[in-house]
Design an enzyme around this catalytic site. Structure first.
Site, PDB file in Angstrom:
ATOM      1  N   LYS A 185     -14.903  78.295  21.069  1.00 59.55           N
ATOM      2  CA  LYS A 185     -14.401  79.038  22.228  1.00 59.55           C
ATOM      3  C   LYS A 185     -15.368  80.113  22.730  1.00 59.55           C
ATOM      4  O   LYS A 185     -15.438  80.383  23.927  1.00 59.55           O
ATOM      5  CB  LYS A 185     -13.072  79.713  21.878  1.00 59.55           C
ATOM      6  CG  LYS A 185     -11.887  78.776  21.828  1.00 59.55           C
ATOM      7  CD  LYS A 185     -10.670  79.580  21.442  1.00 59.55           C
ATOM      8  CE  LYS A 185      -9.398  78.884  21.776  1.00 59.55           C
ATOM      9  NZ  LYS A 185      -8.222  79.736  21.603  1.00 59.55           N
TER      10      LYS A 185
ATOM     11  N   ASP B  25      -5.120  80.895  27.507  1.00 60.75           N
ATOM     12  CA  ASP B  25      -4.334  81.465  26.404  1.00 60.75           C
ATOM     13  C   ASP B  25      -3.466  82.649  26.864  1.00 60.75           C
ATOM     14  O   ASP B  25      -2.294  82.754  26.495  1.00 60.75           O
ATOM     15  CB  ASP B  25      -5.251  81.936  25.265  1.00 60.75           C
ATOM     16  CG  ASP B  25      -5.713  80.786  24.392  1.00 60.75           C
ATOM     17  OD1 ASP B  25      -5.034  79.744  24.356  1.00 60.75           O
ATOM     18  OD2 ASP B  25      -6.766  80.935  23.742  1.00 60.75           O
TER      19      ASP B  25
HETATM   20  P1  NDP Z   1      -9.355  85.962  14.444  1.00 59.66           P
HETATM   21  O1  NDP Z   1      -9.930  85.482  13.170  1.00 59.66           O
HETATM   22  O2  NDP Z   1     -10.231  86.186  15.617  1.00 59.66           O
HETATM   23  O3  NDP Z   1      -8.574  87.372  14.159  1.00 59.66           O
HETATM   24  C1  NDP Z   1      -7.758  87.519  13.040  1.00 59.66           C
HETATM   25  C2  NDP Z   1      -7.049  88.873  13.086  1.00 59.66           C
HETATM   26  O4  NDP Z   1      -6.103  88.898  12.014  1.00 59.66           O
HETATM   27  C3  NDP Z   1      -7.967  90.067  12.898  1.00 59.66           C
HETATM   28  O5  NDP Z   1      -7.521  91.131  13.690  1.00 59.66           O
HETATM   29  C4  NDP Z   1      -7.799  90.388  11.413  1.00 59.66           C
HETATM   30  O6  NDP Z   1      -8.004  91.745  11.101  1.00 59.66           O
HETATM   31  C5  NDP Z   1      -6.331  90.075  11.234  1.00 59.66           C
HETATM   32  N1  NDP Z   1      -5.999  89.784   9.837  1.00 59.66           N
HETATM   33  C6  NDP Z   1      -6.392  88.719   9.117  1.00 59.66           C
HETATM   34  N2  NDP Z   1      -5.878  88.791   7.873  1.00 59.66           N
HETATM   35  C7  NDP Z   1      -5.144  89.928   7.828  1.00 59.66           C
HETATM   36  C8  NDP Z   1      -4.392  90.563   6.814  1.00 59.66           C
HETATM   37  N3  NDP Z   1      -4.271  90.042   5.582  1.00 59.66           N
HETATM   38  N4  NDP Z   1      -3.755  91.728   7.106  1.00 59.66           N
HETATM   39  C9  NDP Z   1      -3.851  92.252   8.361  1.00 59.66           C
HETATM   40  N5  NDP Z   1      -4.572  91.707   9.352  1.00 59.66           N
HETATM   41  C10 NDP Z   1      -5.216  90.552   9.096  1.00 59.66           C
HETATM   42  O7  NDP Z   1      -8.189  84.941  14.774  1.00 59.66           O
HETATM   43  P2  NDP Z   1      -7.544  84.611  16.210  1.00 59.66           P
HETATM   44  O8  NDP Z   1      -7.483  85.871  16.972  1.00 59.66           O
HETATM   45  O9  NDP Z   1      -8.218  83.435  16.790  1.00 59.66           O
HETATM   46  O10 NDP Z   1      -6.069  84.122  15.792  1.00 59.66           O
HETATM   47  C11 NDP Z   1      -5.104  85.050  15.301  1.00 59.66           C
HETATM   48  C12 NDP Z   1      -3.761  84.350  15.113  1.00 59.66           C
HETATM   49  O11 NDP Z   1      -3.243  83.897  16.362  1.00 59.66           O
HETATM   50  C13 NDP Z   1      -3.847  83.109  14.222  1.00 59.66           C
HETATM   51  O12 NDP Z   1      -2.731  83.113  13.369  1.00 59.66           O
HETATM   52  C14 NDP Z   1      -3.793  81.953  15.186  1.00 59.66           C
HETATM   53  O13 NDP Z   1      -3.191  80.820  14.604  1.00 59.66           O
HETATM   54  C15 NDP Z   1      -2.872  82.533  16.271  1.00 59.66           C
HETATM   55  N6  NDP Z   1      -3.093  81.908  17.599  1.00 59.66           N
HETATM   56  C16 NDP Z   1      -2.041  81.261  18.190  1.00 59.66           C
HETATM   57  C17 NDP Z   1      -2.196  80.693  19.438  1.00 59.66           C
HETATM   58  C18 NDP Z   1      -1.035  79.995  20.076  1.00 59.66           C
HETATM   59  O14 NDP Z   1      -1.241  79.278  21.083  1.00 59.66           O
HETATM   60  N7  NDP Z   1       0.185  80.169  19.604  1.00 59.66           N
HETATM   61  C19 NDP Z   1      -3.484  80.733  20.154  1.00 59.66           C
HETATM   62  C20 NDP Z   1      -4.524  81.450  19.448  1.00 59.66           C
HETATM   63  C21 NDP Z   1      -4.318  82.003  18.201  1.00 59.66           C
HETATM   64  P3  NDP Z   1      -9.476  92.315  10.708  1.00 59.66           P
HETATM   65  O15 NDP Z   1     -10.179  92.575  12.004  1.00 59.66           O
HETATM   66  O16 NDP Z   1      -9.171  93.530   9.940  1.00 59.66           O
HETATM   67  O17 NDP Z   1     -10.133  91.236   9.888  1.00 59.66           O
END
Ligand code: NDP
Length: 305
Positions: A88, A124
């Site tokens: 992406k 999105d």
């Molecule tokens: P990224 O990897 O870009 O971001 C992940 C985020 O989750 C970061 O802010 C990270 O924080 C946080 N995070 C991860 N683990 C933890 C934890 N244990 N505790 C607290 N925070 C945590 O992922 P995306 O942004 O691409 O996706 C995020 C979510 O959204 C996913 O679950 C994905 O499946 C969902 N999604 C759903 C869509 C839909 O159409 N329904 C579309 C796109 C995404 P940090 O910065 O501290 O690491």
């Protein structure tokens, strides 16, 4: 049984009247996009038979092969592509044209081949807004939005909220650096007064108690069934009209949604966002209005099976 994903070595030529659509990712096994798009295309074909010649496939494309894949697919009669992890953001360097949302979100999930090149869009944020409106009957405009997470999905949520005229957008993230990067990016494009952020170390719970928020989980916390809630305070302490949207849809029920239900808030999982972003992509490619019902039915059948 579901078909295995294709690779760019086995791209099949699509010649008129056939039209190719596909999703590219790595890995791509998990993607239910073909299920959604086939259902909607079948629905379209019931009134316009030419859509029976449209196909939607899954391609497993490694990051280093993305450029070759785009070239090959455009030469093989593909009109539209969806991109998922890890393409992406990487695709930005390969495109000449981008719409405003994609540029603000810094990521592309939809490509259309026109005038001899791939043009990038991002559906999105649209998908999220539509899901909130249709499933939870709430509007981003004028609302207070609490976004949990600061990754790609959180950025899409923040951009859409700000474009739609949210009163206030607060981003809460585990790590400071990612939060800070996102707030800086957004403040270059939008009025900083509408935005604020916090981490678990500095969040002021008193700013949230008793107030109505649209809470959006855009973290990956919840993807495992045993994960705790990503909220930094008890869910029941927000105002009574608070709504909760968890972008996670598999598993369909997360700790956050369970807490939100207990607190009596309207809430929903991310399946509707996935579907509305897919429907918007198909609208871009077909230039037809896409009713999401066929996609919902196909997704529900898939997850029930
Ligand atoms: P990224 O990897 O870009 O971001 C992940 C985020 O989750 C970061 O802010 C990270 O924080 C946080 N995070 C991860 N683990 C933890 C934890 N244990 N505790 C607290 N925070 C945590 O992922 P995306 O942004 O691409 O996706 C995020 C979510 O959204 C996913 O679950 C994905 O499946 C969902 N999604 C759903 C869509 C839909 O159409 N329904 C579309 C796109 C995404 P940090 O910065 O501290 O690491």
């Amino acid at each position: 049984m579901r078909e295995l994903p294709l690779t760019i070595e086995n791209v099949v030529e699509h010649s008129s009247p056939q039209v190719g659509l596909a999703v590219l990712g790595h890995p791509i096994n998990h993607s239910i996009s073909p299920i959604l798009h086939h259902a909607a295309l079948e629905n379209l074909a019931s009134t316009e038979p030419s859509f029976a010649d449209w196909t939607y496939e899954r391609f497993d494309v490694k990051p280093e092969n993305l450029e070759v894949a785009l070239n090959r697919l455009s030469k093989s009669g593909y009109l539209g592509l969806n991109l998922t992890i890890p393409h992406k953001v990487e695709v930005l360097g390969l495109l000449n044209g981008l719409d405003r949302e994609a540029s603000l979100i810094g990521a592309v999930n939809t490509l259309i081949f026109r005038d001899g090149e791939w043009y990038g869009q991002n559906t999105d944020g649209y998908g999220l807004q539509k899901a909130l409106e249709n499933e939870l009957n709430c509007n981003l405009a004028g609302s207070q939005i609490l976004i949990l997470g600061a990754g790609g999905a959180a950025r899409a949520a923040a951009v859409q909220s700000l474009l739609a005229g949210a009163r206030n957008v607060h981003i809460h993230n585990r790590s400071f650096d990612r939060l800070n990067d996102l707030l800086n990016l957004l403040s270059n494009e939008f009025d900083g007064g509408q935005m604020s952020g916090s981490t678990p170390d500095d969040v002021r719970c008193e700013d949230f108690i008793g107030q109505n928020w649209i809470i959006i989980n855009a973290t990956s916390l919840g993807l495992n069934a045993m994960d705790s809630s990503p909220l930094f305070m008890s869910c029941s302490e927000f105002g009574k009209e608070t709504v909760v949207y968890d972008m996670i849809y598999n598993p369909p029920q997360t700790s956050l949604l369970t807490e939100a239900e207990k607190a009596g808030y309207k809430c929903a999982n991310g399946l509707s966002m996935l579907i509305y972003q897919a429907a918007k992509s198909l609208e871009i490619w077909t230039d037809r209005a896409i009713a999401a019902e066929a996609m919902f039915e196909a997704a529900n059948n898939h997850f029930r099976a």
